[in-house]
Design a protein around this motif. Structure first.
Motif, short mmCIF file in Angstrom:
data_model
loop_
_atom_site.label_atom_id
_atom_site.label_comp_id
_atom_site.label_asym_id
_atom_site.label_seq_id
_atom_site.Cartn_x
_atom_site.Cartn_y
_atom_site.Cartn_z
N LYS A 1 -3.79 -6.43 -7.24
CA LYS A 1 -2.49 -5.79 -6.97
C LYS A 1 -2.59 -4.29 -7.19
O LYS A 1 -2.07 -3.50 -6.41
N LYS A 2 -3.27 -3.91 -8.28
CA LYS A 2 -3.42 -2.49 -8.59
C LYS A 2 -4.16 -1.79 -7.45
O LYS A 2 -3.74 -0.73 -6.97
N ILE A 3 -5.27 -2.39 -7.02
CA ILE A 3 -6.07 -1.77 -5.96
C ILE A 3 -5.25 -1.59 -4.69
O ILE A 3 -5.20 -0.50 -4.11
N ILE A 4 -4.57 -2.64 -4.28
CA ILE A 4 -3.80 -2.59 -3.03
C ILE A 4 -2.70 -1.54 -3.12
O ILE A 4 -2.51 -0.73 -2.21
N THR A 5 -2.00 -1.54 -4.26
CA THR A 5 -0.90 -0.59 -4.43
C THR A 5 -1.38 0.86 -4.32
O THR A 5 -0.65 1.73 -3.86
N ASN A 6 -2.61 1.10 -4.76
CA ASN A 6 -3.12 2.47 -4.75
C ASN A 6 -3.89 2.84 -3.47
O ASN A 6 -4.55 3.86 -3.42
N MET A 7 -3.80 1.98 -2.46
CA MET A 7 -4.55 2.21 -1.22
C MET A 7 -3.63 2.71 -0.12
O MET A 7 -2.42 2.51 -0.17
N ASN A 8 -4.25 3.29 0.89
CA ASN A 8 -3.56 3.62 2.13
C ASN A 8 -4.13 2.73 3.22
O ASN A 8 -5.33 2.73 3.44
N LYS A 9 -3.29 1.96 3.90
CA LYS A 9 -3.80 1.05 4.92
C LYS A 9 -4.56 1.83 6.00
O LYS A 9 -5.63 1.40 6.45
N LYS A 10 -4.02 2.99 6.38
CA LYS A 10 -4.66 3.81 7.42
C LYS A 10 -6.10 4.16 7.04
O LYS A 10 -7.02 4.04 7.86
N ASP A 11 -6.28 4.59 5.79
CA ASP A 11 -7.64 4.93 5.32
C ASP A 11 -8.55 3.71 5.38
O ASP A 11 -9.73 3.82 5.74
N THR B 1 0.84 -1.20 0.00
CA THR B 1 0.00 0.00 0.00
C THR B 1 0.87 1.24 0.00
O THR B 1 2.08 1.17 0.30
N ALA B 2 0.25 2.38 -0.33
CA ALA B 2 1.00 3.64 -0.40
C ALA B 2 1.72 3.93 0.91
O ALA B 2 2.80 4.53 0.92
N ASP B 3 1.12 3.48 2.03
CA ASP B 3 1.79 3.73 3.32
C ASP B 3 2.60 2.53 3.80
O ASP B 3 2.88 2.38 4.99
N GLY B 4 2.95 1.66 2.88
CA GLY B 4 3.97 0.65 3.17
C GLY B 4 3.52 -0.67 3.76
O GLY B 4 4.32 -1.46 4.23
N TYR B 5 2.21 -0.98 3.70
CA TYR B 5 1.76 -2.27 4.23
C TYR B 5 1.85 -3.32 3.13
O TYR B 5 1.33 -3.16 2.03
N ARG B 6 2.54 -4.41 3.43
CA ARG B 6 2.76 -5.46 2.43
C ARG B 6 1.69 -6.53 2.56
O ARG B 6 1.58 -7.21 3.57
N ALA B 7 0.86 -6.65 1.51
CA ALA B 7 -0.12 -7.74 1.48
C ALA B 7 0.39 -8.81 0.54
O ALA B 7 1.32 -8.58 -0.23
N GLU B 8 -0.20 -9.99 0.61
CA GLU B 8 0.20 -11.04 -0.32
C GLU B 8 -0.98 -11.31 -1.26
O GLU B 8 -2.11 -11.42 -0.79
N VAL B 9 -0.70 -11.41 -2.55
CA VAL B 9 -1.76 -11.74 -3.49
C VAL B 9 -1.45 -13.08 -4.14
O VAL B 9 -0.42 -13.24 -4.81
N MET B 10 -2.30 -14.06 -3.89
CA MET B 10 -2.09 -15.40 -4.44
C MET B 10 -3.30 -15.77 -5.32
O MET B 10 -4.25 -15.02 -5.44
#
Lengths: 89, 561
Positions: B528-538, B257-266
């Motif tokens: 992946k696109k959605i997660i990358t463009n998100m802020n975990k805090k939001d 995410t934009a604020d650095g949270y790493r998710a896994e996409v499988m």
């Protein structure tokens, strides 16, 4: 006429594949080949007849070969049963 | 223009092939020209035999052996004796003679007390229908050998049909029944094939060979489209394809995410063919490998050795990436040829999945041993489905330990640190997540069943479709409990249900703290696109807001805003 009694070792009985192998093998010989199971006669050249007999593991089977090439046929069929018609290999 | 429900997005063009499920009408009469009738039967029967021989050419392995056995059955005169007799000696017409003649053999098998043998009556029935179709000059369709750009039109597609389907030549699917949760829709989305469901009588409206354009988003189907319609669809297709190209950029990007949270996409996989698709999306692993494919189409339960080869091949193809294999999950709406499961009045609440495995330990052990053996060839984890109680988890783990002991004493290698997880798909499991998490290595939430069991509405039943809803606040709170339970015990929580790949749902799941998202391969890049463009805090703020809401409608509206 030649005959021999054997015990079926195939764990899941004579299901489609081994039954087909048996019928295919029996068809190679000119003589009549029958299996006697619980006093019932089964044409060993017919896969349907073999399957319909529903022969289960540990059943006693008498192989009867009658005709010109009965000696060879009996040896081959007995060998087939010993090898479980290629199951569990 | 016809309109149904879009169940798999995309625009497809192609020529119609209709899968007919017509009843065969049996007429009974006496014929004068017995010779002609016999000749016709023999000709048609030989045609069917030749077709079967043709089909066998492309097969190998177990499948080949099974088909060879069938061929020998078809060559056995015992199968056709009675039919020929009915024509020759009773002067019956060929259709009646075939029906009756084959039925005598079918009954023979049906009445056997051996379940395996009595099931063979279905095989003979299939053969009978093929011969009858031939005699009536009806085409049978080989799903594995379709022409390029085929649009499949059917009342419904069964698991046995989709398993055979050659997807690369299918450009669209239209069915009369089904919804977005039915099996065929999931498969279509998996393979990125546009699909439309719920157009009544479509198999009667269309003709084989009709040219069709369909829109899997809107559910529109254009039969022999006009120039304007064609151009309109083509434009949509281009937009769709451009988006696809745009998503390609995310292939090699980690979902952070934009604020650095790493998710896994499988990705989820159901058949070995899915692996290629998954590799093209560069998913981080397989979050759910449905092991049922191994048992499908096999008349007997596959041996440990056969299973081992298949698992080994999958994990080797995935290299370092994790492959989570879900152990046998049948029952409910999933049947298998090799399992004789009694009909139950309430199959979803009955004898299924882990319940069957804990009861039929030999079957379970063969699978576990095969999985353990395959574990040295890659990164394999084991997941138990349908866990409702902690006892089931303990029992399953005990059996796994037994298998490990056996393998050690046989000097067979396996990964001693293999991870064992469970599906959270029953409310009792979500409610006791804290306790369950202490005794396993990971969770994976199966939303499809979790929703169905939480709101007591079966998926696929259109009459209760409004109740079966992932936006239900009860469902969302159970998801939260599962994630929190996992995190408290320091284990990972994933999700492998349809919801994990839903664009509107991903922000909520991120906010709730989900670690791993596993979905259809076709949704991976978009996720992946959605997660990358998100802020975990939001997302966390959004999740907190959602958790306070009491109605599904309100939640859905907020998430779709």
């Amino acid at each position: 006429m030649k005959s021999k009694k054997i015990i079926l070792e195939n764990e899941s009985g004579l299901h489609a594949r081994p039954a087909a192998e048996l019928a295919k093998l029996a068809a190679k010989y000119a003589c009549n080949i029958e299996l006697v199971v619980n006093e019932k006669k089964i044409n060993a050249k017919s896969v349907i007849a073999i399957m319909a007999a529903g022969i289960k593991e540990s059943t006693q089977i008498e192989i009867i070969c009658d005709g010109q090439d009965e000696d060879e046929a009996l040896i081959a069929i007995e060998e087939g049963f010993k090898n479980k018609f290629g199951e569990d290999k | 223009m016809l309109k149904g429900r879009g169940v798999s997005v995309g625009i497809g063009f192609g020529n119609v092939v209709i899968l007919r499920d017509e009843e065969i009408k049996i007429t009974k009469n006496k014929v004068k020209d017995v010779e002609h009738e016999l000749e016709y039967f023999n000709k048609c029967y030989n045609d069917v035999l030749r077709e079967t021989e043709e089909m066998i050419k492309d097969l190998s392995g177990t499948e080949l052996e099974i088909m060879q056995a069938y061929l020998i059955m078809m060559q056995d005169p015992t199968l056709t004796n009675q039919t020929i007799n009915l024509i020759q000696n009773e002067q019956y017409n060929v259709i009646y003679a075939t029906e009756e003649g084959f039925n005598s053999i079918i009954d023979l098998f049906k009445n056997m007390d051996d379940t395996y043998m009595s099931e063979r009556s279905f095989d003979i029935k299939k053969k009978k229908n093929r011969v009858l179709n031939r005699l009536l000059n009806r085409k049978t369709i080989n799903l594995g050998k379709l022409e390029k750009n085929t649009i499949i039109v059917a009342k419904e597609l069964k698991t046995s049909d989709t398993a055979k389907l050659n997807y690369s030549n299918v450009s669209g699917i239209i069915t009369e029944i089904g919804g977005s949760n039915s099996h065929v829709s999931i498969m279509a989305r998996n393979h990125a094939i546009p699909a439309v469901a719920r157009i009544s009588d479509i198999t009667k409206i269309l003709r084989d060979g009709d040219f069709i354009g369909l829109d899997g988003q809107t559910g529109e189907v254009f039969v022999n489209p006009s120039e304007d319609e064609y151009q309109m669809l083509l434009k949509k297709k281009e937009t769709f394809d451009t988006e696809k190209v745009e998503l390609e950029k995310y292939r090699d990007i980690d979902p952070i995410t934009a604020d650095g949270y790493r998710a896994e996409v499988m990705a989820n996989a159901g058949v070995p063919d899915d692996i290629d698709l998954i590799k093209t999306t560069n998913a981080e692993g397989i979050g759910l490998l449905r092991s049922e494919f191994i048992y499908m189409d096999s008349p007997t339960i596959p041996t440990e050795e056969e299973q081992f080869k298949q698992y080994k091949s999958v994990v080797m193809q995935m290299g370092e990436k994790e492959v989570i294999v879900r152990t046998l999950d049948i029952g409910g709406d999933k049947e298998l040829k090799s399992f004789d499961l009694p009909k139950e009045t309430n199959p979803f609440l009955g004898y299924r999945a882990i319940r069957i495995c804990l009861d039929r330990i030999t079957v379970f052990k063969a699978q576990l041993r095969a999985l353990l053996r395959a574990s040295v060839f890659g990164n394999l984890s084991i997941m138990f489905p349908m866990i409702a109680t902690i006892e089931e988890l303990r029992e399953a783990k005990d059996i796994l330990e037994d298998c490990k002991k056996e393998l050690r004493s046989e000097n067979i290698d396996f990964n001693e640190n293999i991870k064992v997880g469970i599906m959270i798909e029953i409310p009792s499991a979500a409610l006791t997540a804290n306790e369950l998490a202490r005794e396993c290595d990971f969770f994976s939430i199966g939303t499809n069943d979790l929703i169905q069991y939480t709101v007591a509405a079966e998926r696929g039943n259109e009459k209760v479709a409004n109740i079966y809803n992932k936006y239900n606040p009860g469902v969302i709170r159970l998801i939260k409990m599962a994630i929190d339970g996992a995190h408290q015990a320091g284990i990972k929580c994933g999700m492998c249900g349809e919801a994990a790949g839903d664009a509107h749902y991903i922000p909520l799941l991120l906010g709730l703290g989900l670690d791993e998202f596993s979905m259809n391969a076709s949704s991976v890049l978009r996720a992946k696109k959605i997660i990358t463009n998100m802020n975990k805090k939001d997302c966390e703020i959004l999740a907190n807001e959602i958790l306070k809401m009491s109605s599904s409608t309100e939640i859905e509206k907020t998430l779709k805003k």
